[in-house]
Design a protein around this motif. Structure first.
Motif, PDB file in Angstrom:
ATOM      1  N   SER A  89      -4.427  -0.674   7.997  1.00 22.89           N
ATOM      2  CA  SER A  89      -4.120  -1.888   8.778  1.00 22.89           C
ATOM      3  C   SER A  89      -5.341  -2.784   8.866  1.00 22.89           C
ATOM      4  CB  SER A  89      -3.668  -1.522  10.200  1.00 22.89           C
ATOM      5  OG  SER A  89      -2.462  -0.809  10.149  1.00 22.89           O
ATOM      6  N   GLU A 137       1.841  -4.583  11.316  1.00 28.34           N
ATOM      7  CA  GLU A 137       2.389  -3.306  11.761  1.00 28.34           C
ATOM      8  C   GLU A 137       3.123  -3.543  13.078  1.00 28.34           C
ATOM      9  OE1 GLU A 137      -0.772  -0.544  12.222  1.00 28.34           O
ATOM     10  OE2 GLU A 137       0.501   1.211  11.995  1.00 28.34           O
ATOM     11  N   ASP A 155       2.671  -4.209   6.284  1.00 27.97           N
ATOM     12  CA  ASP A 155       2.045  -3.065   6.944  1.00 27.97           C
ATOM     13  C   ASP A 155       3.107  -2.088   7.433  1.00 27.97           C
ATOM     14  OD1 ASP A 155       0.354  -1.294   8.180  1.00 27.97           O
ATOM     15  OD2 ASP A 155      -0.817  -2.825   9.218  1.00 27.97           O
ATOM     16  N   GLU A 156       3.254  -0.978   6.745  1.00 25.72           N
ATOM     17  CA  GLU A 156       4.202   0.087   7.092  1.00 25.72           C
ATOM     18  C   GLU A 156       5.600  -0.435   7.399  1.00 25.72           C
ATOM     19  OE1 GLU A 156       3.020   3.568   8.455  1.00 25.72           O
ATOM     20  OE2 GLU A 156       0.856   3.177   8.558  1.00 25.72           O
TER      21      GLU A 156
END
Ligand SMILES: Nc1ncnc2c1ncn2[C@@H]1O[C@H](COP(=O)(O)OP(=O)(O)O)[C@@H](O)[C@H]1O
Ligand SMILES: [Mg+2]
Lengths: 292, 239
Positions: free
Chosen positions: B45, B87, B163-164
């Motif tokens: 991140s 994220e 992000d994820e």
């Protein structure tokens, strides 16, 4: 019945002004999480500027424009120079800064404009309408006050609901980080938010002054009532501020009309305590709306 | 050099005494998905946040098609064509679904292009069309992911930082969203930097992969080669 009508109409007029003032507080609170204790002093200051212009021979309307523009500029300058540096620090810092501004502006006004009572002109007639042969407290100037507040509110609603700029301002208020990632110039939006809020605050200061007396502390009571109205509405909700302002205006007018005007300040405090005890999130809080 | 080449060199980012990113070099190419993998706390991140200007690097460079964006503010980096889906997704829940999407479209797009873009996103993600007037907090996790990807696409980015995106989503939804992502890259030729802990899924759609551990790059290779490396998989990728 006569008395009730009288007190209700007076309350609505007052409530419109409190609504505008509460809205100014809410606009700042929801974008920067600062309760702007200097709001009243800022409005007082811009009203004095208008008075100076009017006494210099200009019309009331020129004074109005001067007050509004001065409010916008003052709000922007204060956000940039005074609030921005303490942003992100402990919350108490911003509170202390706005309280300091409040004191400083009052002192400055006393130096520049004197601390005597000065009368401020009203643009419309201050004699009450006659209903069924009887005079009531509602005046042409009261109508002007309500119309002015409604026009400004509708303009704000249009800005926030229907324009790209308004959407960016709301986004910046709700989530600074996401907004920046979407290319929104967050700093500029916050400055603009303070400017608009101070402009609305200036309007309320000017409307209260009309047909009445100004002195450096004349807005002090309005700060309290406007704050109670904003808390009642939920501090985060512009619609809540408007409803809260009208409610406080009416309640205080009933208290003044039926119980005695000396009890008004106490009643405002009682309402504040009651709201905080019974419904601390206010009438219009989003979290509450989500739970139901 | 084709438009959308992201070159990261020597990038180092610290939070006080913690060095979260340590002289990282990564080049992401247009039309490719570059997966950035690694355990929790590896610095994934931080890498994306440094690229998009949310945190400042202590050293190193971020170049987009040769333009130095290392010290530009986040707003300017977004306008330069890098869209970062953070994220936790970054849905603004107080705004409606459509307002969220319009925010994405505001980066200089004309009204007409905005309306066309919105129509395309609604076509791609029908659940969003049904709820366009609702506050975004009513959306499910999968729908929120659709919303932020759609919003990022509306800005017409050259580079997409994700992000994820699989976090907290059912495997079926992950497969669907990754499939869409792959199609997008193949048809529009965007550059994608895909950060994932879910290494298996990420490698299944990625072209190349980079593995981070404690802020350093410990492996980089074609996605298929990384997926086939048993030692690496056990040591860093957890599958
Ligand atoms: N805001 C922060 N302040 C201090 N340390 C942080 C912060 N964000 C991340 N870190 C630390 O930096 C390292 C990398 O974190 P992060 O980039 O979030 O990793 P990942 O996304 O791979 O899980 C971790 O050790 C984490 O604790
Ligand atoms: Mg992470």
């Amino acid at each position: 019945m006569q008395q009730f009508l009288n007190v209700t109409l007076t309350g609505l007029g007052q409530g419109a002004v409190y609504a505008a003032f509460a809205l100014a507080l809410v606009l700042i609170w929801r974008s920067t999480r600062v309760v702007n204790f200097a709001q009243g002093a800022m409005a007082m200051f811009t009203t004095y500027l208008a008075l100076t212009v009017i006494e210099g021979g200009q019309s009331y309307w020129v004074g109005l424009v001067v007050a509004l523009v001065a409010g916008l500029v003052l709000g922007a300058v204060i956000e940039r120079l005074v609030i921005r540096p303490v942003e992100g620090g402990p919350e108490l810092n911003a509170v202390i800064v706005t309280l300091g501004l409040f004191v400083a502006l009052q002192a400055l006004a006393a130096i520049l404009f004197g601390s005597t009572f000065r009368s401020f002109p009203a643009p419309f007639d201050l004699r009450g309408f006659t209903v069924g042969g009887v005079n009531i407290a509602f005046t042409p100037n009261s109508i002007y006050i309500i119309v002015a507040v409604v026009v400004v509110m509708l303009a704000l609603v249009a800005l926030f609901r229907f324009t790209d700029l308004g959407l960016k301002m709301r986004a910046a208020a709700f989530s600074q980080e996401v907004s920046r990632l979407l290319g929104v110039p967050v700093g500029r939006m916050l400055t603009l938010g303070w400017a608009l809020a101070a402009g609305v605050g200036s309007l309320s200061g000017l409307l209260i002054a009309g047909g009445s007396l100004v002195f450096p502390a004349y807005m002090d009571a309005v700060i309290v009532y406007g704050f109670v109205a904003a808390v009642l509405g939920g501090l985060d909700s512009p619609a809540g501020a408007v409803v809260g302002g009208l409610t406080i205006g009416l309640l205080l007018s009933y208290v003044s009309g039926y119980l005695g005007s000396e009890l008004v300040a106490l009643a405002a405090l009682a309402i504040l305590v009651a709201v905080l005890l019974v419904r601390p999130q206010g009438l219009f809080a989003r979290t509450a709306a989500r739970r139901v | 050099m084709s438009a959308g080449t992201l070159e990261i060199s020597g990038l180092t980012t610290s939070y006080g005494p913690v060095t979260a990113l340590d002289t990282v070099d990564i080049t992401a190419e247009r039309g490719q998905v570059t997966a950035v993998l690694g355990a929790n706390g590896a610095g994934k991140s931080t890498l994306l946040r440094t690229i998009s200007g949310l945190v400042r690097p202590a050293a190193g460079q971020v170049l987009l098609d040769g333009t130095d964006l290392t010290h530009a503010p986040a707003e300017a980096i977004a306008r330069a064509g890098i869209a970062h889906v953070p994220e936790g997704r970054g849905v603004i829940t107080e705004l409606t679904v459509e307002e969220n999407l319009r925010l994405g479209a505001m980066l200089g797009a004309s009204r007409r292009r905005t309306e066309r873009g919105l129509a395309q996103v609604y076509e791609m993600f029908p659940p969003l069309a049904q709820r366009r007037r609702h506050d975004a907090h009513v959306l499910s996790g999968g729908e929120r992911q659709m919303l932020v990807i759609g919003r990022a696409l509306l800005s017409g980015p050259d580079v997409l930082l994700l992000d994820e995106p699989s976090l907290g989503l059912a495997p079926r939804i992950v497969a669907q969203i990754f499939g869409l992502l792959r199609d997008l890259v193949d048809s529009d030729g965007v550059t994608v930097l895909l950060v994932e802990q879910n290494a298996r899924s990420a490698l299944s759609i990625a072209d190349v992969g980079v593995v981070l551990n404690l802020g350093r790059v410990v492996a980089r290779d074609a996605a298929a080669a990384l997926a086939a490396d048993d030692g690496l998989r056990h040591a860093y990728l957890g599958f």
